[in-house]
Design a protein around this motif. Sequence first.
Motif, PDB file in Angstrom:
ATOM      1  N   PRO A   1       2.989  15.446 169.616  1.00 46.65           N
ATOM      2  CA  PRO A   1       3.629  15.982 170.822  1.00 46.65           C
ATOM      3  C   PRO A   1       4.631  17.084 170.488  1.00 46.65           C
ATOM      4  N   VAL A   2       4.830  17.952 171.438  1.00 44.11           N
ATOM      5  CA  VAL A   2       5.763  19.071 171.257  1.00 44.11           C
ATOM      6  C   VAL A   2       7.198  18.558 171.232  1.00 44.11           C
ATOM      7  N   LYS A   3       7.992  19.091 170.286  1.00 44.30           N
ATOM      8  CA  LYS A   3       9.422  18.801 170.231  1.00 44.30           C
ATOM      9  C   LYS A   3      10.176  20.131 170.261  1.00 44.30           C
ATOM     10  N   PRO A   4      11.151  20.267 171.154  1.00 45.06           N
ATOM     11  CA  PRO A   4      11.873  21.539 171.265  1.00 45.06           C
ATOM     12  C   PRO A   4      12.497  21.962 169.939  1.00 45.06           C
ATOM     13  N   GLY A   5      12.298  23.226 169.598  1.00 40.83           N
ATOM     14  CA  GLY A   5      12.875  23.756 168.372  1.00 40.83           C
ATOM     15  C   GLY A   5      12.043  23.513 167.128  1.00 40.83           C
ATOM     16  N   GLU A   6      10.851  22.994 167.287  1.00 41.75           N
ATOM     17  CA  GLU A   6      10.024  22.653 166.120  1.00 41.75           C
ATOM     18  C   GLU A   6       9.576  23.886 165.354  1.00 41.75           C
TER      19      GLU A   6
ATOM     20  N   ASP B   1      13.371  33.698 167.836  1.00 43.45           N
ATOM     21  CA  ASP B   1      13.590  33.215 169.196  1.00 43.45           C
ATOM     22  C   ASP B   1      13.777  31.702 169.212  1.00 43.45           C
ATOM     23  N   VAL B   2      13.019  31.006 168.395  1.00 42.74           N
ATOM     24  CA  VAL B   2      13.139  29.544 168.331  1.00 42.74           C
ATOM     25  C   VAL B   2      14.468  29.137 167.697  1.00 42.74           C
ATOM     26  N   LEU B   3      14.904  29.902 166.705  1.00 39.09           N
ATOM     27  CA  LEU B   3      16.150  29.568 166.015  1.00 39.09           C
ATOM     28  C   LEU B   3      17.384  29.883 166.842  1.00 39.09           C
TER      29      LEU B   3
ATOM     30  N   GLY C   1      11.676  25.774 171.962  1.00 37.11           N
ATOM     31  CA  GLY C   1      10.386  26.400 171.745  1.00 37.11           C
ATOM     32  C   GLY C   1       9.711  25.917 170.468  1.00 37.11           C
ATOM     33  N   SER C   2       8.611  26.592 170.089  1.00 37.41           N
ATOM     34  CA  SER C   2       7.826  26.228 168.911  1.00 37.41           C
ATOM     35  C   SER C   2       7.546  27.473 168.080  1.00 37.41           C
ATOM     36  N   ALA C   3       7.706  27.363 166.764  1.00 35.30           N
ATOM     37  CA  ALA C   3       7.410  28.468 165.847  1.00 35.30           C
ATOM     38  C   ALA C   3       6.326  28.024 164.876  1.00 35.30           C
ATOM     39  N   LEU C   4       5.366  28.910 164.629  1.00 35.72           N
ATOM     40  CA  LEU C   4       4.279  28.627 163.701  1.00 35.72           C
ATOM     41  C   LEU C   4       4.478  29.449 162.437  1.00 35.72           C
ATOM     42  N   THR C   5       4.480  28.768 161.287  1.00 34.12           N
ATOM     43  CA  THR C   5       4.592  29.447 160.001  1.00 34.12           C
ATOM     44  C   THR C   5       3.406  29.032 159.137  1.00 34.12           C
ATOM     45  N   VAL C   6       2.866  29.986 158.381  1.00 31.30           N
ATOM     46  CA  VAL C   6       1.700  29.728 157.534  1.00 31.30           C
ATOM     47  C   VAL C   6       2.031  30.133 156.107  1.00 31.30           C
TER      48      VAL C   6
END
Length: 220
Positions: free
Chosen positions: A170-175, A206-208, A47-52
């Motif tokens: 591009p999307v990379k799993p676990g990014e 969830d991504v971790l 999945g992908s996680a967004l941090t700001v």
Amino acid sequence: MRKKYVMIAIICSGLFLFLTPFPDQASLTSVFRVTEEPAVITRGINGSALTVNLSFGDLEVEQWIRELNTPYPFLFVDTGWANRFPETIKLINEKNIPVGLLGHAGNAYDQNTALFTGQLEQFQALFGTKPLWFRTADEVFPHSLQLMLWEAEVNALGSSFSWHGANPPPVKPGEIISVPHNREQRTDLTALHKLYDTRTFQPLEDVLFNPTIKTKKTPK
């Protein structure tokens, strides 16, 4: 005779449950280390996680937070900035947006335990809890800082890449994507739709950990 033994067993079990003290809520709160030794996490499993990273901004940041919907991005908050904008912090708390501690540049912590300890105390005063996640402003983590984090049971989180508003890769799993919003790198938060258009974001945990839920079908 057998019924008598069964009745005694039931009574004893009931007394055991009645007399056994239940743990209070605080003791059920888990403090965890993700790694088995001091280390910096830069990606997850899937999945992908967004941090700001928030260390600058006034009304535009408050308005952006006000309009956020779930799943929320994970916010790394600079305590110096947060103390200047209590209404924004109140809004983050009211919406229950996940937060971590954003520190200074990594070299500022080299053998400087007092700086880290002071920021931990400020974070707890602002959010009512100790952070489980810490990130330096430049994602540099000296070994001495990693040891401080380990001792404090706080996890070091870097990122897979930092996004500044260009076309997303591009999307990379676990990014784990980091978006800086500071005085020098003031990424336009309203432009985050470019990222949302290319991937579906999930909560950081969830991504971790890539949790799965198994359901049991009830036979008809």
